[in-house]
Design a protein around this motif. Structure first.
Motif, PDB file in Angstrom:
ATOM      1  N   ALA A  83       0.819  -1.214   0.000  1.00 43.92           N
ATOM      2  CA  ALA A  83       0.000   0.000   0.000  1.00 43.92           C
ATOM      3  C   ALA A  83       0.852   1.264   0.000  1.00 43.92           C
ATOM      4  CB  ALA A  83      -0.939  -0.005   1.209  1.00 43.92           C
ATOM      5  N   LEU A  84       1.942   1.270   0.771  1.00 44.97           N
ATOM      6  CA  LEU A  84       2.758   2.476   0.895  1.00 44.97           C
ATOM      7  C   LEU A  84       3.533   2.782  -0.384  1.00 44.97           C
ATOM      8  CD1 LEU A  84       4.155   2.086   4.528  1.00 44.97           C
ATOM      9  CD2 LEU A  84       2.358   3.621   3.734  1.00 44.97           C
ATOM     10  N   ILE A  85       3.781   1.772  -1.212  1.00 46.00           N
ATOM     11  CA  ILE A  85       4.518   2.003  -2.459  1.00 46.00           C
ATOM     12  C   ILE A  85       3.576   2.134  -3.644  1.00 46.00           C
ATOM     13  CG2 ILE A  85       6.201   1.020  -4.061  1.00 46.00           C
ATOM     14  CD1 ILE A  85       7.559  -0.295  -1.668  1.00 46.00           C
ATOM     15  N   ALA A  86       2.644   1.202  -3.771  1.00 40.94           N
ATOM     16  CA  ALA A  86       1.790   1.165  -4.960  1.00 40.94           C
ATOM     17  C   ALA A  86       0.807   2.324  -5.017  1.00 40.94           C
ATOM     18  CB  ALA A  86       1.042  -0.161  -5.032  1.00 40.94           C
ATOM     19  N   VAL A  87       0.203   2.673  -3.887  1.00 40.25           N
ATOM     20  CA  VAL A  87      -0.832   3.710  -3.900  1.00 40.25           C
ATOM     21  C   VAL A  87      -0.271   5.084  -4.299  1.00 40.25           C
ATOM     22  CG1 VAL A  87      -2.485   4.982  -2.473  1.00 40.25           C
ATOM     23  CG2 VAL A  87      -2.346   2.484  -2.321  1.00 40.25           C
ATOM     24  N   PRO A  88       0.822   5.580  -3.689  1.00 44.43           N
ATOM     25  CA  PRO A  88       1.348   6.886  -4.139  1.00 44.43           C
ATOM     26  C   PRO A  88       1.781   6.882  -5.601  1.00 44.43           C
ATOM     27  CG  PRO A  88       2.253   6.299  -2.000  1.00 44.43           C
ATOM     28  CD  PRO A  88       1.556   5.088  -2.510  1.00 44.43           C
ATOM     29  N   LEU A  89       2.431   5.794  -6.047  1.00 46.41           N
ATOM     30  CA  LEU A  89       2.862   5.742  -7.449  1.00 46.41           C
ATOM     31  C   LEU A  89       1.658   5.687  -8.390  1.00 46.41           C
ATOM     32  CD1 LEU A  89       5.927   3.324  -7.252  1.00 46.41           C
ATOM     33  CD2 LEU A  89       5.921   5.825  -7.436  1.00 46.41           C
ATOM     34  N   LYS A  90       0.617   4.991  -7.993  1.00 45.77           N
ATOM     35  CA  LYS A  90      -0.589   4.926  -8.815  1.00 45.77           C
ATOM     36  C   LYS A  90      -1.240   6.291  -8.941  1.00 45.77           C
ATOM     37  CE  LYS A  90      -4.997   2.430  -9.150  1.00 45.77           C
ATOM     38  NZ  LYS A  90      -5.849   1.368  -8.528  1.00 45.77           N
ATOM     39  N   LEU A  91      -1.332   7.017  -7.833  1.00 44.56           N
ATOM     40  CA  LEU A  91      -1.928   8.349  -7.873  1.00 44.56           C
ATOM     41  C   LEU A  91      -1.053   9.323  -8.653  1.00 44.56           C
ATOM     42  CD1 LEU A  91      -3.321   8.726  -4.233  1.00 44.56           C
ATOM     43  CD2 LEU A  91      -4.543   8.092  -6.315  1.00 44.56           C
ATOM     44  N   ALA A  92       0.259   9.178  -8.526  1.00 43.66           N
ATOM     45  CA  ALA A  92       1.156  10.049  -9.298  1.00 43.66           C
ATOM     46  C   ALA A  92       1.004   9.793 -10.794  1.00 43.66           C
ATOM     47  CB  ALA A  92       2.601   9.820  -8.858  1.00 43.66           C
ATOM     48  N   ALA A  93       0.918   8.522 -11.175  1.00 39.06           N
ATOM     49  CA  ALA A  93       0.715   8.192 -12.591  1.00 39.06           C
ATOM     50  C   ALA A  93      -0.625   8.710 -13.081  1.00 39.06           C
ATOM     51  CB  ALA A  93       0.814   6.682 -12.792  1.00 39.06           C
ATOM     52  N   ALA A  94      -1.653   8.556 -12.264  1.00 32.23           N
ATOM     53  CA  ALA A  94      -2.980   9.022 -12.663  1.00 32.23           C
ATOM     54  C   ALA A  94      -2.998  10.536 -12.851  1.00 32.23           C
ATOM     55  CB  ALA A  94      -4.011   8.603 -11.609  1.00 32.23           C
ATOM     56  N   GLN A 139      -3.279   0.049 -13.378  1.00 31.15           N
ATOM     57  CA  GLN A 139      -4.730   0.259 -13.369  1.00 31.15           C
ATOM     58  C   GLN A 139      -5.072   1.607 -12.740  1.00 31.15           C
ATOM     59  OE1 GLN A 139      -5.551  -3.616 -11.360  1.00 31.15           O
ATOM     60  NE2 GLN A 139      -6.860  -4.019 -13.106  1.00 31.15           N
ATOM     61  N   PHE A 140      -4.492   2.666 -13.278  1.00 30.10           N
ATOM     62  CA  PHE A 140      -4.699   4.007 -12.721  1.00 30.10           C
ATOM     63  C   PHE A 140      -5.848   4.745 -13.404  1.00 30.10           C
ATOM     64  CE2 PHE A 140      -1.529   4.472 -16.127  1.00 30.10           C
ATOM     65  CZ  PHE A 140      -2.129   5.437 -16.918  1.00 30.10           C
ATOM     66  N   GLY A 141      -6.616   4.073 -14.227  1.00 32.82           N
ATOM     67  CA  GLY A 141      -7.639   4.754 -15.015  1.00 32.82           C
ATOM     68  C   GLY A 141      -8.723   5.424 -14.197  1.00 32.82           C
ATOM     69  N   ALA A 142      -9.204   4.757 -13.149  1.00 35.89           N
ATOM     70  CA  ALA A 142     -10.296   5.327 -12.352  1.00 35.89           C
ATOM     71  C   ALA A 142      -9.885   6.633 -11.663  1.00 35.89           C
ATOM     72  CB  ALA A 142     -10.799   4.301 -11.341  1.00 35.89           C
ATOM     73  N   PRO A 143      -8.776   6.673 -10.904  1.00 31.43           N
ATOM     74  CA  PRO A 143      -8.376   7.974 -10.332  1.00 31.43           C
ATOM     75  C   PRO A 143      -8.018   8.992 -11.390  1.00 31.43           C
ATOM     76  CG  PRO A 143      -6.693   6.302  -9.923  1.00 31.43           C
ATOM     77  CD  PRO A 143      -7.890   5.587 -10.439  1.00 31.43           C
ATOM     78  N   MET A 144      -7.527   8.545 -12.551  1.00 34.17           N
ATOM     79  CA  MET A 144      -7.207   9.490 -13.630  1.00 34.17           C
ATOM     80  C   MET A 144      -8.454  10.234 -14.086  1.00 34.17           C
ATOM     81  SD  MET A 144      -6.190   8.698 -17.556  1.00 34.17           S
ATOM     82  CE  MET A 144      -7.932   8.320 -17.828  1.00 34.17           C
ATOM     83  N   VAL A 145      -9.561   9.517 -14.258  1.00 39.13           N
ATOM     84  CA  VAL A 145     -10.809  10.155 -14.682  1.00 39.13           C
ATOM     85  C   VAL A 145     -11.277  11.171 -13.634  1.00 39.13           C
ATOM     86  CG1 VAL A 145     -13.252   9.739 -15.154  1.00 39.13           C
ATOM     87  CG2 VAL A 145     -11.519   8.235 -16.146  1.00 39.13           C
TER      88      VAL A 145
END
Length: 327
Positions: A105-116, A195-201
């Motif tokens: 969670a501490l690694i994947a979530v920030p990187l996912k939000l940054a990508a989004a 799978q960053f599509g949802a926060p990206m939208v």
């Protein structure tokens, strides 16, 4: 001249409607509307009670027992806090699953939000075909935590998978990423980030609400693109960032399908992908320790609730709303 008196509306036979009759009619209408509302709500209420509330209460009771699925509920033994004591003091696999889940969670979530956010900034322009790119970037999120997607991902990162074939084009020797304890969890992280599509939208929707006048004023003051991003975009997007952060953190802690498929339900290799929810599943349905698994589930629920409270408690220091009020 004859004097006439106005009819008394409270007397019978005058042709006027009595106030108490009006009240009774209005009450019947409201009662009928309330009854209709409960009728329409009844499927949801039945589902809430039968699928959520009652099972939760039952699992709370089972968390204080040694229930093993095969034993009838009438014969289970009450053990009190023994399951919770075992969890915190004598179960190394539980602590290991906590560490694995926190790392994920501490690694994947920030990187996912940054990508989004990065992709949302790129797509927040009137380019030709930008709608197609938005749809393509959102497509992985439509698949969600599907088993089919996890199987494709595992095959892609096998020793003979597409990723190693791509590395071979540059003379780089690959490895069996999903079977390497040092890289198996990172493979799951890459899948989650992809799978960053949802926060990206959601970020795109937030960017559309940022007034262009703020950027124009910042440009007049001599602010470059980076300063505009830091001083305008991020503060205006802070409610959207907060919303995505809470949702994606909860989703990160609940990761299960990809870890299950990658490890064939064991948490391997060498427990490197033993996520908390996977450990809970193994405990309850493989080891048949449903009482202990119920205790694990309640600790998990309380932990997520505490994390959510922390987010909302600290959000008032950095989340800014357009009405000028911090929540």
């Amino acid at each position: 001249m004859a004097l006439t008196t106005a009819p008394d509306p409270t007397r019978r036979g005058t042709g006027s409607v009595r106030p108490d009759a009006n009240r009774r009619g209005t009450g019947r209408i409201r009662h009928g509307e309330g009854l209709a509302g409960y009728v329409f709500l009844s499927p949801w209420l039945v589902g809430l009670m039968g699928i959520t509330a009652l099972p939760m209460l039952l699992s709370l009771y089972l968390s204080f027992t040694n229930y093993d699925i095969l034993t009838p509920l009438s014969e289970v033994e009450w053990v009190g806090l023994a399951n919770y004591e075992r969890m915190f003091t004598s179960d190394p696999s539980w602590w290991h699953s906590v560490r694995v889940t926190l790392s994920f969670a501490l690694i994947a979530v920030p990187l996912k939000l940054a990508a989004a956010l990065g992709v949302a900034l790129l797509l927040n322009r009137a380019w030709r075909g930008v709608g197609l790119f938005r749809g393509l970037f959102y497509l992985p999120s439509l698949l969600g935590g599907s088993v089919a997607l996890a199987i494709v991902w595992v095959n892609m990162f096998n020793r003979d998978g597409a990723f190693n074939s791509f590395l071979a084009l540059f003379g780089i020797q690959g490895k069996p990423w999903v079977n390497d304890p040092d890289w198996a969890l990172e493979t799951l992280m890459v899948l989650a980030i992809w799978q960053f599509g949802a926060p990206m939208v959601i970020f795109l929707a937030g960017l559309k609400q940022v007034p262009t006048e703020l950027y124009e004023a910042a440009a007049v003051d001599g602010a470059g693109k980076f300063r505009q991003f830091v001083n305008v975009t991020l503060p205006m997007l802070s409610p959207v960032i907060f919303f995505n952060l809470v949702l994606e953190t909860i989703n990160g802690f609940q990761g299960f399908t990809a870890a299950f498929v990658l490890s064939n339900g064991t948490g391997g290799p060498v427990d490197s992908t033993l996520m908390y929810t996977l450990n809970l599943y193994i405990t309850g349905f493989t080891n048949l320790e449903m009482g202990y698994a119920s205790a694990m589930a309640w600790v998990f629920l309380i932990a997520i609730a505490i994390i959510t409270v922390i987010f909302f408690s600290t959000g008032r220091f950095w989340v800014h709303y357009s009405d000028g009020e911090d929540r």
